[in-house]
Design an enzyme around this catalytic site. Structure first.
Site, PDB file in Angstrom:
ATOM      1  N   ALA A  95     -23.202 115.200  22.569  1.00 11.45           N
ATOM      2  CA  ALA A  95     -22.420 114.348  23.041  1.00 11.45           C
ATOM      3  C   ALA A  95     -20.762 115.362  23.237  1.00 11.45           C
ATOM      4  CB  ALA A  95     -22.031 113.096  22.196  1.00 11.45           C
ATOM      5  N   GLY A 102     -29.042 117.815  20.635  1.00 12.17           N
ATOM      6  CA  GLY A 102     -29.174 116.376  20.589  1.00 12.17           C
ATOM      7  C   GLY A 102     -27.932 115.714  20.021  1.00 12.17           C
ATOM      8  N   CYS A 103     -27.862 114.310  19.695  1.00 14.05           N
ATOM      9  CA  CYS A 103     -26.870 113.581  19.007  1.00 14.05           C
ATOM     10  C   CYS A 103     -25.403 114.321  19.125  1.00 14.05           C
ATOM     11  CB  CYS A 103     -27.362 113.771  17.778  1.00 14.05           C
ATOM     12  SG  CYS A 103     -26.509 112.519  16.487  1.00 14.05           S
ATOM     13  N   GLY A 104     -24.949 114.326  18.137  1.00 14.27           N
ATOM     14  CA  GLY A 104     -23.374 114.723  18.390  1.00 14.27           C
ATOM     15  C   GLY A 104     -23.090 115.998  18.922  1.00 14.27           C
TER      16      GLY A 104
END
Lengths: 120, 176
Positions: free
Chosen positions: B123, B118-120
């Site tokens: 991405a 998830g998150c960074g």
């Protein structure tokens, strides 16, 4: 187009003063016509759970639950950090009004190229 | 409120917010039904016209419309929202016939099961994987992170790689 404002709060019961003033400032921004997001991370993510803030009342301020309710009622959004949320095994079905679990991209998008913010 | 009533309220608020929206693809005007089609396809913040939605998943427009109409009519929340928005009373179909999302799966050129990233972490790796694709290719991503439903559409908007369809934990992203 109104301006934007972010309040970043990384504390919950480990610093109830900062948790409270986060929402006081957020309401000031919202009340001033800003599109306002409170970003909760670290222990701050616990504030996203219904009931957690119920016993937080700092002298000189309204109870935190009331501040948070007013923030949500006024259209404020609460972005809750997903990795911090999962780490603490919190409940997605028990979020307070206005809260959504997000990752970093959502916050980055909201802040865009120019967004004032304050961090606690 | 029942879950259906909450969902109907959400759908109506969504339709109200996008009442003057134009298709994110071709700028055509959007009627309430088109907004609900987009919502059902997971594209709540970038509504598209039925023709663009159908084209994005590689189906003929009439087949797509039939499938989405069937889906909307079989779910109480969508049916109620349609009644309010169109002022009609669509015939009810059994709710048991519908899955959690319309039964369309876009063609995919690449697959990535990101698990609970998830998150960074998500991405950054996603950027690498999409950059490696030729223009127009579609990546089918599976991401179970609870932040993904909000984060992935934001990532797509910021990076210019359109979200074709979302049905958490499945997402289809086209290389822009």
């Amino acid at each position: 187009m109104p301006g934007k404002f972010v309040v970043s709060c990384s504390l919950g019961k480990d610093n109830t003063d900062k948790a409270t003033v986060s929402f006081v400032v957020a309401n000031a921004a919202l009340g001033s016509g800003k599109e306002t997001v409170v970003f909760l991370s670290i222990e701050g993510v616990r504030l996203s759970q219904k009931g957690f803030a119920d016993d937080i009342k700092e002298e000189g301020f309204a109870p935190l639950k009331e501040l948070m309710d007013n923030f949500a009622k006024g259209g404020g959004k609460i972005y809750v950090c997903s990795p911090c949320f999962k780490k603490r095994k919190l409940d997605e079905n028990n979020l307070v009004a206005g809260a959504a679990v997000v990752g970093g991209a959502k916050l980055v998008e909201f802040m865009g190229d120019a967004c004032p913010s304050i961090s606690y | 409120m029942t879950t259906d009533a909450i969902k109907t309220e959400t759908l109506l608020a969504h339709a109200g917010r996008h009442a003057a929206a134009r298709c994110a693809g071709c700028r055509a005007g959007l009627d309430p039904r088109a907004l609900l089609y987009s919502f059902a396809m997971g594209l709540k913040d970038e509504p598209r016209c039925p023709a663009c939605l159908a084209s994005a998943i590689g189906r003929p427009a009439d087949e797509f419309r039939r499938g989405l109409d069937e889906y909307l009519h079989s779910r109480p929340c969508y049916r109620e929202a349609l009644t309010v928005l169109e002022g009609s009373a669509p015939e009810a179909r059994p709710a048991a016939a519908a899955g959690p999302s319309p039964n369309f799966r876009p063609r995919a050129d690449a697959e990535w099961d990101a698990g609970d990233l998830g998150c960074g972490d998500l991405a950054l790796e996603l950027r690498n994987r999409v950059q490696a694709l030729p223009a127009g290719a579609v990546l089918h991503l599976t991401a179970t992170d609870p932040g993904a439903p909000e984060d992935l559409p934001a990532w797509c908007r910021m990076t210019g790689n359109p979200l074709v369809m979302a049905a958490h934990p499945d997402y289809w992203i086209r290389k822009g």
